[in-house]
Scaffold this motif. Structure first.
Motif, short mmCIF file in Angstrom:
data_model
loop_
_atom_site.label_atom_id
_atom_site.label_comp_id
_atom_site.label_asym_id
_atom_site.label_seq_id
_atom_site.Cartn_x
_atom_site.Cartn_y
_atom_site.Cartn_z
N GLN A 229 1.68 1.92 3.78
CA GLN A 229 0.41 1.56 4.41
C GLN A 229 -0.68 2.57 4.08
N ALA A 230 -0.28 3.84 3.91
CA ALA A 230 -1.26 4.87 3.56
C ALA A 230 -1.78 4.69 2.14
N LYS A 231 -0.95 4.16 1.23
CA LYS A 231 -1.36 3.99 -0.16
C LYS A 231 -2.44 2.91 -0.31
N ARG A 232 -2.23 1.77 0.35
CA ARG A 232 -3.20 0.66 0.35
C ARG A 232 -3.45 0.09 -1.04
N THR A 233 -2.45 0.14 -1.89
CA THR A 233 -2.57 -0.46 -3.22
C THR A 233 -1.96 -1.86 -3.19
N LYS A 234 -2.23 -2.62 -4.25
CA LYS A 234 -1.67 -3.98 -4.32
C LYS A 234 -0.15 -3.94 -4.38
N SER A 235 0.38 -3.02 -5.16
CA SER A 235 1.84 -2.94 -5.27
C SER A 235 2.46 -2.51 -3.94
N ALA A 236 1.79 -1.62 -3.20
CA ALA A 236 2.30 -1.20 -1.90
C ALA A 236 2.30 -2.36 -0.92
N LYS A 237 1.23 -3.16 -0.93
CA LYS A 237 1.16 -4.32 -0.05
C LYS A 237 2.21 -5.36 -0.41
N ARG A 238 2.46 -5.50 -1.72
CA ARG A 238 3.48 -6.44 -2.17
C ARG A 238 4.86 -6.00 -1.68
#
Length: 380
Positions: A229-238
């Motif tokens: 959640q801290a990263k907030r990148t597309k891959s993290a959300k995926r």
């Protein structure tokens, strides 16, 4: 006894698109009915039908029976909401959560589950196919997969509605089955079960089901969610979306295994099962902030439900007893004292000197209360 059987659908791409369009249409219609119900303060199924049936049938391309089920789904949702408000589950009068629930209409996700009855859905169990209504027409020969036991249960006991569900890119049907209630055997004694966090379940015979592994998985999943959640990148959300139910599945599987072992032991020994009535414990207990996450992820209610339905299927007697002072009372002499518990896992009676693992001692107290409560409730 009512149970559900969940089977996985195997639609073709065309059938999958039709099912997706169907769920989108019925849930858009349900949102419309929900807004009308909230604005007009009309929540009964029959009254809602008079106001909205023609609108959603003609405006959203729904069949007559599908429109009826949409209205009933909305009425049931508001009945549940109002019951929760009356029970105080959404806070006190004037609280922000309760005001928000009372001032806004219920919204339905585009992929929320939809009930189908036998007019909209027919089962060909031997062929492992179903025929289901959709907005694009009747979908025939829609394949599903199920175990031999599930097929046997469906053939013998399926009755009533089945829910169409879309979850994690897969389609499911959840069928209701009405099974005859087995005769509850008169127990020779009771197997007490103490529920906890360090030990998920401890029986009066000394069996302990440790919660260390489950708590470690919860902690690992919580830390992984925090980092992603801290990263907030597309891959993290995926990755978050992919793993969103991993912890819940692991916890449910753990509870199923524990429940089966407890019920099997009770059935083998001819005993009943005594459980603590822990209703409202999260509201009663006051903990420091670091401990609150552990308390609120404690799935004791789910484990209790699993034990209850597995016991009912096998005819094992089940009672819920008052848990007050079961952890401080001596199972040998009955003496109650806070000092009997010098630490989490140790019980040492200050009166008679009896010593035992604290959870086993509590489980024995629960078993004794089970015997008493059963005798009172089944007195001739």
């Amino acid at each position: 006894m009512r149970l559900v059987v969940q089977v996985k659908l195997l639609p073709t791409p065309e059938q999958g698109a039709a099912l997706e369009a169907t769920l989108r249409a019925v849930n858009t219609a349900a949102c419309h009915v929900s807004r009308q119900a909230h604005e007009q303060r009309t929540f009964r199924n029959y009254d809602l039908r008079k106001h909205t049936y023609t609108q959603i049938k003609d405006g959203y391309g729904l069949a007559a029976q599908a429109a009826q089920h949409v209205i009933k789904k909305v009425a049931d949702a508001y009945a549940t909401l109002h019951a929760n408000i009356r029970a105080g589950n959404l806070g006190k009068v004037g609280s922000a959560r309760r005001v928000r629930a009372e001032s806004t209409s219920i919204a339905f996700r585009a992929d929320a589950a939809q009930p189908f009855d036998d007019r909209c859905l027919s089962w060909q169990i031997a062929a492992r196919t179903v025929s289901i209504w959709s907005v694009t027409g009747r979908l025939k020969n829609l394949r599903f997969t199920a175990s031999a036991e599930q097929l046997k249960t469906l053939s013998a006991h399926r009755k009533g509605e089945s829910d169409l569900l879309y979850r994690d890119g897969m389609w499911f049907l959840i069928a209701t089955c009405d099974m005859p209630d087995p005769r509850i055997k008169d127990p020779d004694a009771f197997l007490g079960v103490d529920l906890g966090i360090v030990n998920i379940a401890t029986t009066s015979t000394g069996s302990r089901h440790c919660g260390k592994g489950l708590n470690a998985v919860r902690h690992r999943q919580r830390e992984l969610r925090r980092r992603l959640q801290a990263k907030r990148t597309k891959s993290a959300k995926r990755l978050l979306k992919k793993r969103r139910r991993a912890e819940a599945r692991f916890a449910a599987n753990t509870n199923h295994v524990i429940a089966k072992q407890i019920v099997t032991e009770a059935e083998r020994t001819g005993n009943g099962i005594a459980l603590e009535d822990l209703h409202g414990i999260r509201d009663r207990v006051r903990l420091r902030k670091p401990q609150r996450v552990t308390l609120h992820t404690w799935s004791f209610h789910q484990l209790g439900r699993f034990i209850a339905y597995k016991a009912a299927r096998t005819g094992v007697a089940l009672v819920h007893v008052d848990p007050a002072y079961t952890s401080q009372g001596c199972s040998a002499c009955g003496h109650v004292d806070k000092r009997n518990r010098p630490n989490q896992e140790t019980f040492r009676c200050t009166s008679c000197g009896f010593a035992e693992h604290a959870d086993v001692n509590a489980a024995r107290n629960i078993a004794a209360r089970g015997v008493t409560d059963w005798a009172v409730s089944h007195a001739a």
